[in-house]
Structures are given as structure tokens and as C-alpha cells.
Design a protein around this motif. Structure first.
Motif, PDB file in Angstrom:
ATOM      1  N   LEU A  21      39.506   8.153  16.165  1.00 48.56           N
ATOM      2  CA  LEU A  21      39.410   7.238  15.030  1.00 48.56           C
ATOM      3  C   LEU A  21      39.777   5.817  15.435  1.00 48.56           C
ATOM      4  CD1 LEU A  21      38.975   6.506  12.111  1.00 48.56           C
ATOM      5  CD2 LEU A  21      41.282   7.358  11.592  1.00 48.56           C
ATOM      6  N   ARG A  22      40.831   5.666  16.239  1.00 52.91           N
ATOM      7  CA  ARG A  22      41.213   4.309  16.645  1.00 52.91           C
ATOM      8  C   ARG A  22      40.127   3.680  17.515  1.00 52.91           C
ATOM      9  NH1 ARG A  22      43.134  -0.030  14.694  1.00 52.91           N
ATOM     10  NH2 ARG A  22      44.210  -1.400  16.192  1.00 52.91           N
ATOM     11  N   ARG A  23      39.503   4.459  18.375  1.00 53.67           N
ATOM     12  CA  ARG A  23      38.408   3.928  19.186  1.00 53.67           C
ATOM     13  C   ARG A  23      37.233   3.531  18.297  1.00 53.67           C
ATOM     14  NH1 ARG A  23      36.823   8.356  23.148  1.00 53.67           N
ATOM     15  NH2 ARG A  23      35.501   6.717  24.060  1.00 53.67           N
ATOM     16  N   GLN A  24      36.954   4.315  17.270  1.00 54.02           N
ATOM     17  CA  GLN A  24      35.899   3.952  16.328  1.00 54.02           C
ATOM     18  C   GLN A  24      36.252   2.662  15.601  1.00 54.02           C
ATOM     19  OE1 GLN A  24      35.226   6.867  13.257  1.00 54.02           O
ATOM     20  NE2 GLN A  24      33.565   5.716  12.299  1.00 54.02           N
ATOM     21  N   GLN A  25      37.486   2.527  15.153  1.00 49.02           N
ATOM     22  CA  GLN A  25      37.899   1.307  14.472  1.00 49.02           C
ATOM     23  C   GLN A  25      37.746   0.085  15.370  1.00 49.02           C
ATOM     24  OE1 GLN A  25      41.888   2.358  13.260  1.00 49.02           O
ATOM     25  NE2 GLN A  25      41.204   3.215  11.309  1.00 49.02           N
ATOM     26  N   LEU A  26      38.148   0.210  16.626  1.00 45.09           N
ATOM     27  CA  LEU A  26      38.040  -0.926  17.537  1.00 45.09           C
ATOM     28  C   LEU A  26      36.583  -1.278  17.826  1.00 45.09           C
ATOM     29  CD1 LEU A  26      40.970  -0.166  20.006  1.00 45.09           C
ATOM     30  CD2 LEU A  26      40.910  -1.835  18.131  1.00 45.09           C
ATOM     31  N   ARG A  27      35.701  -0.273  17.839  1.00 46.19           N
ATOM     32  CA  ARG A  27      34.279  -0.558  18.024  1.00 46.19           C
ATOM     33  C   ARG A  27      33.727  -1.277  16.788  1.00 46.19           C
ATOM     34  NH1 ARG A  27      30.964   1.820  21.854  1.00 46.19           N
ATOM     35  NH2 ARG A  27      32.904   1.864  23.067  1.00 46.19           N
ATOM     36  N   MET A  28      34.152  -0.865  15.587  1.00 44.46           N
ATOM     37  CA  MET A  28      33.750  -1.579  14.377  1.00 44.46           C
ATOM     38  C   MET A  28      34.277  -3.009  14.393  1.00 44.46           C
ATOM     39  SD  MET A  28      33.940   1.190  11.241  1.00 44.46           S
ATOM     40  CE  MET A  28      35.625   1.754  11.531  1.00 44.46           C
ATOM     41  N   LEU A  29      35.483  -3.196  14.898  1.00 47.08           N
ATOM     42  CA  LEU A  29      36.024  -4.546  15.008  1.00 47.08           C
ATOM     43  C   LEU A  29      35.163  -5.404  15.921  1.00 47.08           C
ATOM     44  CD1 LEU A  29      38.328  -6.525  14.331  1.00 47.08           C
ATOM     45  CD2 LEU A  29      39.555  -5.613  16.323  1.00 47.08           C
ATOM     46  N   GLU A  30      34.656  -4.845  17.015  1.00 44.44           N
ATOM     47  CA  GLU A  30      33.741  -5.587  17.887  1.00 44.44           C
ATOM     48  C   GLU A  30      32.503  -6.044  17.115  1.00 44.44           C
ATOM     49  OE1 GLU A  30      32.646  -3.755  21.580  1.00 44.44           O
ATOM     50  OE2 GLU A  30      34.628  -2.880  21.847  1.00 44.44           O
ATOM     51  N   LEU A 117      27.319   7.394  19.007  1.00 40.25           N
ATOM     52  CA  LEU A 117      26.454   8.217  18.162  1.00 40.25           C
ATOM     53  C   LEU A 117      27.331   8.834  17.087  1.00 40.25           C
ATOM     54  CD1 LEU A 117      23.621   9.565  17.712  1.00 40.25           C
ATOM     55  CD2 LEU A 117      24.481  11.470  19.098  1.00 40.25           C
ATOM     56  N   MET A 118      26.902   8.713  15.837  1.00 38.17           N
ATOM     57  CA  MET A 118      27.683   9.321  14.765  1.00 38.17           C
ATOM     58  C   MET A 118      26.755   9.821  13.669  1.00 38.17           C
ATOM     59  SD  MET A 118      29.324   6.150  12.607  1.00 38.17           S
ATOM     60  CE  MET A 118      29.690   7.256  11.226  1.00 38.17           C
ATOM     61  N   SER A 119      27.264  10.733  12.880  1.00 45.54           N
ATOM     62  CA  SER A 119      26.532  11.214  11.713  1.00 45.54           C
ATOM     63  C   SER A 119      27.474  11.195  10.525  1.00 45.54           C
ATOM     64  CB  SER A 119      25.983  12.621  11.946  1.00 45.54           C
ATOM     65  OG  SER A 119      27.037  13.536  12.228  1.00 45.54           O
ATOM     66  N   GLU A 120      26.889  11.056   9.337  1.00 44.33           N
ATOM     67  CA  GLU A 120      27.668  10.998   8.112  1.00 44.33           C
ATOM     68  C   GLU A 120      27.550  12.322   7.358  1.00 44.33           C
ATOM     69  OE1 GLU A 120      27.565   7.052   6.034  1.00 44.33           O
ATOM     70  OE2 GLU A 120      25.787   6.789   7.287  1.00 44.33           O
ATOM     71  N   PRO A 121      28.568  12.667   6.554  1.00 47.09           N
ATOM     72  CA  PRO A 121      28.533  13.948   5.837  1.00 47.09           C
ATOM     73  C   PRO A 121      27.330  14.112   4.909  1.00 47.09           C
ATOM     74  CG  PRO A 121      30.750  13.041   5.825  1.00 47.09           C
ATOM     75  CD  PRO A 121      29.857  11.972   6.391  1.00 47.09           C
ATOM     76  N   ASN A 122      26.813  13.007   4.331  1.00 47.62           N
ATOM     77  CA  ASN A 122      25.676  13.127   3.412  1.00 47.62           C
ATOM     78  C   ASN A 122      24.350  13.383   4.123  1.00 47.62           C
ATOM     79  OD1 ASN A 122      24.851  10.572   4.420  1.00 47.62           O
ATOM     80  ND2 ASN A 122      25.900   9.482   2.754  1.00 47.62           N
ATOM     81  N   ASN A 123      24.319  13.228   5.445  1.00 54.32           N
ATOM     82  CA  ASN A 123      23.123  13.507   6.253  1.00 54.32           C
ATOM     83  C   ASN A 123      21.949  12.592   5.918  1.00 54.32           C
ATOM     84  OD1 ASN A 123      22.072  14.989   8.405  1.00 54.32           O
ATOM     85  ND2 ASN A 123      21.055  16.473   7.063  1.00 54.32           N
ATOM     86  N   TYR A 124      22.190  11.491   5.225  1.00 54.62           N
ATOM     87  CA  TYR A 124      21.113  10.546   4.930  1.00 54.62           C
ATOM     88  C   TYR A 124      20.526   9.949   6.202  1.00 54.62           C
ATOM     89  CZ  TYR A 124      22.316  10.338  -0.086  1.00 54.62           C
ATOM     90  OH  TYR A 124      22.530  10.628  -1.399  1.00 54.62           O
ATOM     91  N   THR A 262      32.718  10.100   8.275  1.00 51.25           N
ATOM     92  CA  THR A 262      32.132  10.477   9.556  1.00 51.25           C
ATOM     93  C   THR A 262      32.175  11.990   9.712  1.00 51.25           C
ATOM     94  OG1 THR A 262      32.898   8.408  10.526  1.00 51.25           O
ATOM     95  CG2 THR A 262      32.258  10.155  12.049  1.00 51.25           C
ATOM     96  N   ALA A 263      31.015  12.594  10.010  1.00 49.91           N
ATOM     97  CA  ALA A 263      30.964  14.026  10.244  1.00 49.91           C
ATOM     98  C   ALA A 263      31.080  14.360  11.731  1.00 49.91           C
ATOM     99  CB  ALA A 263      29.656  14.603   9.696  1.00 49.91           C
ATOM    100  N   HIS A 264      30.449  13.529  12.577  1.00 46.37           N
ATOM    101  CA  HIS A 264      30.476  13.755  14.037  1.00 46.37           C
ATOM    102  C   HIS A 264      30.375  12.393  14.711  1.00 46.37           C
ATOM    103  CE1 HIS A 264      29.582  15.371  18.002  1.00 46.37           C
ATOM    104  NE2 HIS A 264      28.575  14.517  18.064  1.00 46.37           N
ATOM    105  N   ILE A 265      31.070  12.248  15.809  1.00 45.17           N
ATOM    106  CA  ILE A 265      31.035  10.965  16.509  1.00 45.17           C
ATOM    107  C   ILE A 265      31.188  11.151  18.012  1.00 45.17           C
ATOM    108  CG2 ILE A 265      33.524  10.567  16.222  1.00 45.17           C
ATOM    109  CD1 ILE A 265      32.757   7.560  15.785  1.00 45.17           C
ATOM    110  N   GLU A 266      30.423  10.367  18.768  1.00 47.99           N
ATOM    111  CA  GLU A 266      30.570  10.267  20.206  1.00 47.99           C
ATOM    112  C   GLU A 266      30.652   8.777  20.557  1.00 47.99           C
ATOM    113  OE1 GLU A 266      27.376  12.284  22.222  1.00 47.99           O
ATOM    114  OE2 GLU A 266      27.334  13.898  20.719  1.00 47.99           O
ATOM    115  N   ILE A 267      31.594   8.400  21.393  1.00 50.08           N
ATOM    116  CA  ILE A 267      31.786   7.006  21.768  1.00 50.08           C
ATOM    117  C   ILE A 267      31.721   6.894  23.279  1.00 50.08           C
ATOM    118  CG2 ILE A 267      33.295   4.992  21.614  1.00 50.08           C
ATOM    119  CD1 ILE A 267      34.587   6.316  19.151  1.00 50.08           C
ATOM    120  N   TRP A 268      30.820   6.032  23.745  1.00 53.94           N
ATOM    121  CA  TRP A 268      30.652   5.848  25.181  1.00 53.94           C
ATOM    122  C   TRP A 268      31.191   4.489  25.579  1.00 53.94           C
ATOM    123  CZ3 TRP A 268      25.320   6.450  22.994  1.00 53.94           C
ATOM    124  CH2 TRP A 268      25.094   7.778  22.587  1.00 53.94           C
ATOM    125  N   GLN A 269      31.535   4.356  26.823  1.00 45.12           N
ATOM    126  CA  GLN A 269      32.042   3.062  27.319  1.00 45.12           C
ATOM    127  C   GLN A 269      30.892   2.069  27.452  1.00 45.12           C
ATOM    128  OE1 GLN A 269      35.209   2.278  27.591  1.00 45.12           O
ATOM    129  NE2 GLN A 269      35.784   4.326  26.912  1.00 45.12           N
TER     130      GLN A 269
END
Length: 269
Positions: A21-30, A117-124, A262-269
Motif C-alpha cells: 500500500l505504501r508503494r502504491q501511495q508513493l506511485r500515486m504521489l509521483e 498493474l492493478m484491478s478494482e473490485p467493481n471490475n469496470y 484495489t482488488a489486485h496490484i503489481e508494482i514494478w520498478q
């Protein structure tokens, strides 16, 4: 407000350094920093909104469990921003609208990270081209509340079609038709009526299913507030603005009943 000890306890529980989650937050901050830089260069006004604004005021950063980031701006500024973003975003980021992603059907824009890569619970998002970590850019309009509520009705049917689809190819064609009817015919008519009626209350853009009013005197002239160690634009009277939208935003919700985006997330460098 929360003490420093309480803030530290929340960080340890929800978003410690190195956590997903913290890595996701920092990526959103970018993403936010990139958009902020472009807005400053082009004198485009925006402000932190919703949970992001609560996080700024209550936590000086993300709400520890928050996995999204929202900004708002008046529609004229929104249209200007959509014009410049494709040319000025770095290659690691992408603007997502119906113009850049043919299967995207939301009435607001996202800026997406291309190293995740991420997916949301609503699958939209299952048929969208861009599926990385994102921030939401929400247009705001001066309008009569009755006309905004009408736009929710005329636009909202496409969500049900997509949510209940058993044939995505057929469903996306129907969704596109509804989207075009609204954006090309119905919404321009509603904007004309709003203009002729002298509407002055600010609320979410046509079609957006959020209709609590904002007040111009609360927003402008914009101020600034620290968010994750940096200064970003916020409404002039953040306290009254947030209380109109959320009531007593200083109180924490039930921390055992939080709903992730967030339902699923992958974060790459």
C-alpha cells in the motif's frame, strides 16, 4: 486532530514503509507531482479533493489506509489540462479518457502509471487499455442540482450494462452508444440550460454520480497545504468545505470496516 503517536500507530498498522500500500501511495504521489508541475506551467487551477483532502488536513499526507487519490478542477481548466497532458506527461504515465482508450467510459479522466498493474473490485476496468496505478481528475461544473441529477439518470444506465454483462463485446457497443448520446447531445443541452439559468452551485461534472454541492467562496482563492512533505493546492476554507461534504471529517471511521478500492496490484520498478 490526531496526536503524533496516533499517527505513527496508524502508519504501522496500515501503510508501513515498504508495504504494498505504501508503494502504491508513493506511485500515486509521483503521478500527482507530474500533474501539479504541468498545471503550474500552464496556470491551470486544481485542488486536492475528497479523501485526499481529508488526508492532507488530518494526516499531512495520505489517509494511512487510502488507496486512491482525487483532484478536482473547474471544467474549463479540465479541458485545458486534457489538451496538454498527452504532450507533457512522461513516458511512464498515460492520460486515460474516452479519447485515449476506446473502451473507457467514465465521465472523468485518470492519469495512469505504466510501471504497475492493478484491478478494482467493481471490475469496470477489465477491458481498458491502461490498467496501472492511477489518480482521478474530476471536472466540476456550475449547475442546477436538478439538472445534475438528471445527468446521473441519463448516464447511469451504462454502469448497469457493464456490471451485469455476460457478453463484453456486445456490452461495450451499448455502453459506447449511451456515452456518445450523453456527451454529444444530452450534456451540451444541460450545460446550455445551466448557463441560461445562471446556475452558481459547483458540483461534480455531468454524469458523475456525486452531487454534494461545493461553494465558490470556500474554494477560491485557492490556498495550499502540505501533503506527503510537499505543498499542493487546496480550497481556501478547507474546514467548511470538508464539513459540507463529509460532516465531522476529523473523526476516524470504523477501522475494521474499511472498503479498499484495489482488488489486485503489481508494482514494478
Amino acid at each position: 486532530m490526531l496526536s503524533s503517536d496516533d499517527q505513527a500507530l496508524l502508519r504501522r498498522r496500515f501503510n508501513p514503509d515498504g508495504s504494498v500500500l505504501r508503494r502504491q501511495q508513493l506511485r500515486m504521489l509521483e503521478l500527482l507531482v507530474a500533474v501539479d508541475d504541468i498545471c503550474r506551467r500552464h496556470d491551470i487551477r486544481y485542488w486536492l479533493s475528497s479523501g485526499t483532502l481529508i488526508g492532507a488536513v488530518r494526516h499531512d499526507g495520505f489517509i494511512p489506509w487510502d488507496d486512491d487519490l482525487d483532484i478536482e478542477m473547474l471544467r474549463d481548466d479540465y479541458l485545458r489540462l486534457l489538451d496538454v497532458l498527452p504532450r507533457e506527461l512522461p513516458d511512464t504515465m498515460a492520460l486515460q479518457t474516452e479519447q485515449t482508450d476506446s473502451n473507457y467510459f467514465l465521465p472523468y479522466a485518470k492519469v495512469r502509471d505504466r510501471r504497475s498493474l492493478m484491478s478494482e473490485p467493481n471490475n469496470y476496468d477489465r477491458a481498458w487499455k491502461e490498467q496501472g496505478i492511477f489518480i482521478d481528475i474530476l471536472p466540476m461544473e456550475r449547475q442546477r442540482m436538478c439538472l445534475h441529477l438528471l445527468s446521473e439518470k441519463t448516464f447511469g444506465h451504462l454502469y448497469k450494462i457493464w456490471r451485469t454483462s455476460t457478453d463484453d463485446a456486445s456490452a461495450i457497443r451499448r455502453v459506447r452508444r449511451i456515452f456518445r448520446l450523453n456527451t454529444k447531445v444530452i450534456f451540451p443541452m444541460l450545460r446550455l440550460l445551466n448557463s441560461l439559468s445562471g446556475a452558481h452551485i459547483i458540483t461534480s461534472g455531468l454524469g458523475l454520480p456525486y452531487h454534494k454541492p461545493r461553494y465558490e467562496d470556500d474554494i477560491f482563492p485557492l490556498s495550499s497545504h502540505v501533503f506527503e512533505g510537499l505543498q499542493f493546492p487546496v480550497p481556501r476554507d478547507t474546514d467548511h468545505h470538508l464539513r459540507c461534504l463529509f460532516g465531522d471529517y476529523t473523526q476516524l471511521p470504523d477501522l475494521d470496516r474499511l472498503a479498499p478500492h484495489t482488488a489486485h496490484i503489481e508494482i514494478w520498478q
